[in-house]
Structure formats: C-alpha cells, structure tokens
Motif scaffolding. Structure first.
Motif, PDB file in Angstrom:
ATOM      1  N   LEU A 183       0.836  -1.195   0.000  1.00 29.00           N
ATOM      2  CA  LEU A 183       0.000   0.000   0.000  1.00 29.00           C
ATOM      3  C   LEU A 183       0.875   1.251   0.000  1.00 29.00           C
ATOM      4  O   LEU A 183       1.870   1.324   0.728  1.00 29.00           O
ATOM      5  CB  LEU A 183      -0.912   0.015   1.227  1.00 29.00           C
ATOM      6  N   VAL A 184       0.493   2.233  -0.814  1.00 30.30           N
ATOM      7  CA  VAL A 184       1.208   3.509  -0.899  1.00 30.30           C
ATOM      8  C   VAL A 184       0.195   4.647  -1.020  1.00 30.30           C
ATOM      9  O   VAL A 184      -0.943   4.434  -1.422  1.00 30.30           O
ATOM     10  CB  VAL A 184       2.172   3.553  -2.109  1.00 30.30           C
ATOM     11  N   MET A 185       0.622   5.832  -0.657  1.00 31.23           N
ATOM     12  CA  MET A 185      -0.159   7.049  -0.915  1.00 31.23           C
ATOM     13  C   MET A 185       0.319   7.557  -2.270  1.00 31.23           C
ATOM     14  O   MET A 185       1.500   7.851  -2.441  1.00 31.23           O
ATOM     15  CB  MET A 185       0.094   8.123   0.144  1.00 31.23           C
ATOM     16  N   ALA A 186      -0.594   7.663  -3.221  1.00 30.86           N
ATOM     17  CA  ALA A 186      -0.204   8.035  -4.580  1.00 30.86           C
ATOM     18  C   ALA A 186      -1.107   9.136  -5.112  1.00 30.86           C
ATOM     19  O   ALA A 186      -2.280   9.221  -4.732  1.00 30.86           O
ATOM     20  CB  ALA A 186      -0.287   6.814  -5.489  1.00 30.86           C
ATOM     21  N   PRO A 187      -0.565   9.993  -5.991  1.00 32.12           N
ATOM     22  CA  PRO A 187      -1.404  11.021  -6.603  1.00 32.12           C
ATOM     23  C   PRO A 187      -2.427  10.358  -7.529  1.00 32.12           C
ATOM     24  O   PRO A 187      -2.103   9.423  -8.256  1.00 32.12           O
ATOM     25  CB  PRO A 187      -0.407  11.872  -7.385  1.00 32.12           C
ATOM     26  N   THR A 188      -3.656  10.857  -7.469  1.00 33.67           N
ATOM     27  CA  THR A 188      -4.704  10.272  -8.311  1.00 33.67           C
ATOM     28  C   THR A 188      -5.144  11.228  -9.410  1.00 33.67           C
ATOM     29  O   THR A 188      -5.284  10.817 -10.562  1.00 33.67           O
ATOM     30  CB  THR A 188      -5.928   9.873  -7.469  1.00 33.67           C
ATOM     31  N   VAL A 189      -5.369  12.491  -9.060  1.00 31.67           N
ATOM     32  CA  VAL A 189      -5.857  13.461 -10.032  1.00 31.67           C
ATOM     33  C   VAL A 189      -5.549  14.873  -9.521  1.00 31.67           C
ATOM     34  O   VAL A 189      -5.435  15.088  -8.320  1.00 31.67           O
ATOM     35  CB  VAL A 189      -7.381  13.271 -10.269  1.00 31.67           C
ATOM     36  N   LYS A 190      -5.403  15.819 -10.450  1.00 33.35           N
ATOM     37  CA  LYS A 190      -5.224  17.224 -10.054  1.00 33.35           C
ATOM     38  C   LYS A 190      -6.582  17.800  -9.661  1.00 33.35           C
ATOM     39  O   LYS A 190      -7.579  17.542 -10.336  1.00 33.35           O
ATOM     40  CB  LYS A 190      -4.664  18.058 -11.210  1.00 33.35           C
ATOM     41  N   VAL A 191      -6.620  18.534  -8.570  1.00 37.17           N
ATOM     42  CA  VAL A 191      -7.853  19.178  -8.123  1.00 37.17           C
ATOM     43  C   VAL A 191      -7.569  20.650  -7.830  1.00 37.17           C
ATOM     44  O   VAL A 191      -6.437  21.025  -7.532  1.00 37.17           O
ATOM     45  CB  VAL A 191      -8.445  18.506  -6.863  1.00 37.17           C
ATOM     46  N   ALA A 192      -8.605  21.464  -7.930  1.00 39.04           N
ATOM     47  CA  ALA A 192      -8.475  22.884  -7.601  1.00 39.04           C
ATOM     48  C   ALA A 192      -9.086  23.119  -6.229  1.00 39.04           C
ATOM     49  O   ALA A 192     -10.207  22.693  -5.952  1.00 39.04           O
ATOM     50  CB  ALA A 192      -9.182  23.731  -8.640  1.00 39.04           C
ATOM     51  N   LEU A 193      -8.323  23.780  -5.373  1.00 36.04           N
ATOM     52  CA  LEU A 193      -8.829  24.168  -4.058  1.00 36.04           C
ATOM     53  C   LEU A 193      -9.300  25.615  -4.151  1.00 36.04           C
ATOM     54  O   LEU A 193      -8.534  26.485  -4.564  1.00 36.04           O
ATOM     55  CB  LEU A 193      -7.734  24.045  -3.006  1.00 36.04           C
ATOM     56  N   MET A 194     -10.536  25.856  -3.780  1.00 31.74           N
ATOM     57  CA  MET A 194     -11.092  27.200  -3.800  1.00 31.74           C
ATOM     58  C   MET A 194     -11.103  27.752  -2.375  1.00 31.74           C
ATOM     59  O   MET A 194     -11.550  27.069  -1.450  1.00 31.74           O
ATOM     60  CB  MET A 194     -12.514  27.184  -4.355  1.00 31.74           C
ATOM     61  N   ALA A 195     -10.634  28.964  -2.203  1.00 31.33           N
ATOM     62  CA  ALA A 195     -10.531  29.558  -0.874  1.00 31.33           C
ATOM     63  C   ALA A 195     -11.883  29.602  -0.163  1.00 31.33           C
ATOM     64  O   ALA A 195     -11.958  29.375   1.041  1.00 31.33           O
ATOM     65  CB  ALA A 195      -9.938  30.963  -0.972  1.00 31.33           C
ATOM     66  N   ALA A 196     -12.943  29.854  -0.908  1.00 33.18           N
ATOM     67  CA  ALA A 196     -14.270  29.975  -0.292  1.00 33.18           C
ATOM     68  C   ALA A 196     -14.770  28.637   0.248  1.00 33.18           C
ATOM     69  O   ALA A 196     -15.624  28.620   1.129  1.00 33.18           O
ATOM     70  CB  ALA A 196     -15.264  30.516  -1.315  1.00 33.18           C
ATOM     71  N   GLY A 197     -14.268  27.521  -0.237  1.00 33.97           N
ATOM     72  CA  GLY A 197     -14.763  26.214   0.181  1.00 33.97           C
ATOM     73  C   GLY A 197     -13.926  25.518   1.230  1.00 33.97           C
ATOM     74  O   GLY A 197     -14.203  24.381   1.596  1.00 33.97           O
ATOM     75  N   ILE A 198     -12.903  26.184   1.756  1.00 35.04           N
ATOM     76  CA  ILE A 198     -12.010  25.544   2.728  1.00 35.04           C
ATOM     77  C   ILE A 198     -12.353  26.014   4.128  1.00 35.04           C
ATOM     78  O   ILE A 198     -12.409  27.207   4.408  1.00 35.04           O
ATOM     79  CB  ILE A 198     -10.535  25.850   2.410  1.00 35.04           C
ATOM     80  N   VAL A 199     -12.597  25.052   5.000  1.00 37.48           N
ATOM     81  CA  VAL A 199     -12.861  25.363   6.402  1.00 37.48           C
ATOM     82  C   VAL A 199     -11.562  25.302   7.205  1.00 37.48           C
ATOM     83  O   VAL A 199     -11.309  26.154   8.054  1.00 37.48           O
ATOM     84  CB  VAL A 199     -13.892  24.371   6.994  1.00 37.48           C
ATOM     85  N   ARG A 200     -10.732  24.283   6.894  1.00 34.26           N
ATOM     86  CA  ARG A 200      -9.518  24.089   7.680  1.00 34.26           C
ATOM     87  C   ARG A 200      -8.494  23.309   6.854  1.00 34.26           C
ATOM     88  O   ARG A 200      -8.843  22.458   6.045  1.00 34.26           O
ATOM     89  CB  ARG A 200      -9.899  23.299   8.941  1.00 34.26           C
ATOM     90  N   ILE A 201      -7.210  23.599   7.081  1.00 28.65           N
ATOM     91  CA  ILE A 201      -6.108  22.852   6.477  1.00 28.65           C
ATOM     92  C   ILE A 201      -5.253  22.311   7.613  1.00 28.65           C
ATOM     93  O   ILE A 201      -4.866  23.061   8.511  1.00 28.65           O
ATOM     94  CB  ILE A 201      -5.248  23.738   5.546  1.00 28.65           C
ATOM     95  N   GLU A 202      -4.975  21.004   7.559  1.00 30.85           N
ATOM     96  CA  GLU A 202      -4.197  20.355   8.609  1.00 30.85           C
ATOM     97  C   GLU A 202      -3.029  19.602   7.985  1.00 30.85           C
ATOM     98  O   GLU A 202      -3.148  19.110   6.867  1.00 30.85           O
ATOM     99  CB  GLU A 202      -5.051  19.319   9.352  1.00 30.85           C
ATOM    100  N   PRO A 203      -1.922  19.457   8.711  1.00 31.02           N
ATOM    101  CA  PRO A 203      -0.863  18.579   8.216  1.00 31.02           C
ATOM    102  C   PRO A 203      -1.377  17.143   8.246  1.00 31.02           C
ATOM    103  O   PRO A 203      -2.176  16.783   9.101  1.00 31.02           O
ATOM    104  CB  PRO A 203       0.289  18.779   9.196  1.00 31.02           C
ATOM    105  N   TYR A 204      -0.945  16.315   7.309  1.00 30.83           N
ATOM    106  CA  TYR A 204      -1.383  14.930   7.230  1.00 30.83           C
ATOM    107  C   TYR A 204      -0.179  14.019   7.346  1.00 30.83           C
ATOM    108  O   TYR A 204       0.781  14.165   6.598  1.00 30.83           O
ATOM    109  CB  TYR A 204      -2.110  14.674   5.903  1.00 30.83           C
TER     110      TYR A 204
END
Length: 132
Positions: free
Chosen positions: A100-121
């Motif tokens: 099992l690995v963490m792998a990139p799946t697809v490019k996504v756009a993050l919109m400032a208006a839709g973000i409640v919180r950003i956390e380290p993972y």
C-alpha cells in the motif's frame, strides 16, 4: 535433582533464544524502516471543506514556491491570496509489489471559499511523488 537442573538449564536456553530472536526481529524492523529512504519529497495536507475532506500533496519545489513559515500557514496564505490553487489529490492504492502507498490520483483545484480548515497529514504508507 539432575532432572530439575536440566529442565532449568533448558528453560534458560529457551528464554535466551527467545530474547535473541526478539532482538533480531527488532533490528530487522529498524532496518526496514531505514530502507524506506530519506524524507518524503511530497508534503501532504488534509483539506477540510463543509461537506468533505481531501488529502492533497505538494512537492518540495511547490512548497519552496509558497514562501517561508510553517507549511500549513504558507499553503493557507497562498490560497487566500490567489483565491484558488491546483494540487494533486492523494489516495491509498497498491504500488509495485503489492504494498500500500499514498499516490497522486488526479489534479484538483482548491477554492478559498470552500475551505474550512487545512491540517498537516501524516501518512501511514509511503508517499509517491507525481510523475512528470
């Protein structure tokens, strides 16, 4: 009395063998962790929105372009300043060899208006960098 002495000696040998085996297993586990390589070249973040949560990743070069400060703060500042940002969405999948690995799946756009919180993972699996 001789039988009792032999049983105690066998018991001591067995316990010494178990202790040696446990030590070797511990050394092998540490060796396996050391073989996972140097620090991951991708930094992962958990981005929480009003309806869902996504794990996204930025390469070391993208992180350097965010500026100084803590990675979470730098990412938040960049999104707030520009209003949006395109990043790689990460998910768990099977890598080469079936691990099992963490792998990139697809490019996504993050919109400032839709973000409640950003956390380290902190990933539980090795992280693959995007290709190209």
């Amino acid at each position: 009395m001789t039988a009792l002495t032999l049983r105690l000696a066998n018991r001591r040998r067995m316990l010494a063998g178990l202790a040696a085996g446990a030590t070797l297993a511990g050394v092998a586990a540490v060796g396996a962790l050391a073989q996972t390589g140097p620090e991951v070249a991708v930094t992962l973040f958990n981005v929480v929105g009003p309806r869902d949560t996504v794990v996204v990743g930025l390469t070391a070069a993208e992180m350097a372009g965010l500026g100084t400060g803590q990675p979470v703060e730098a990412l938040a500042r960049k999104i707030a300043a520009e209003g949006q940002m395109t990043v790689w969405h990460y998910g768990v999948r099977r890598g080469d060899g079936g691990a099992l690995v963490m792998a990139p799946t697809v490019k996504v756009a993050l919109m400032a208006a839709g973000i409640v919180r950003i956390e380290p993972y902190r990933p539980a699996h090795p992280v693959l960098a995007p290709r190209g």
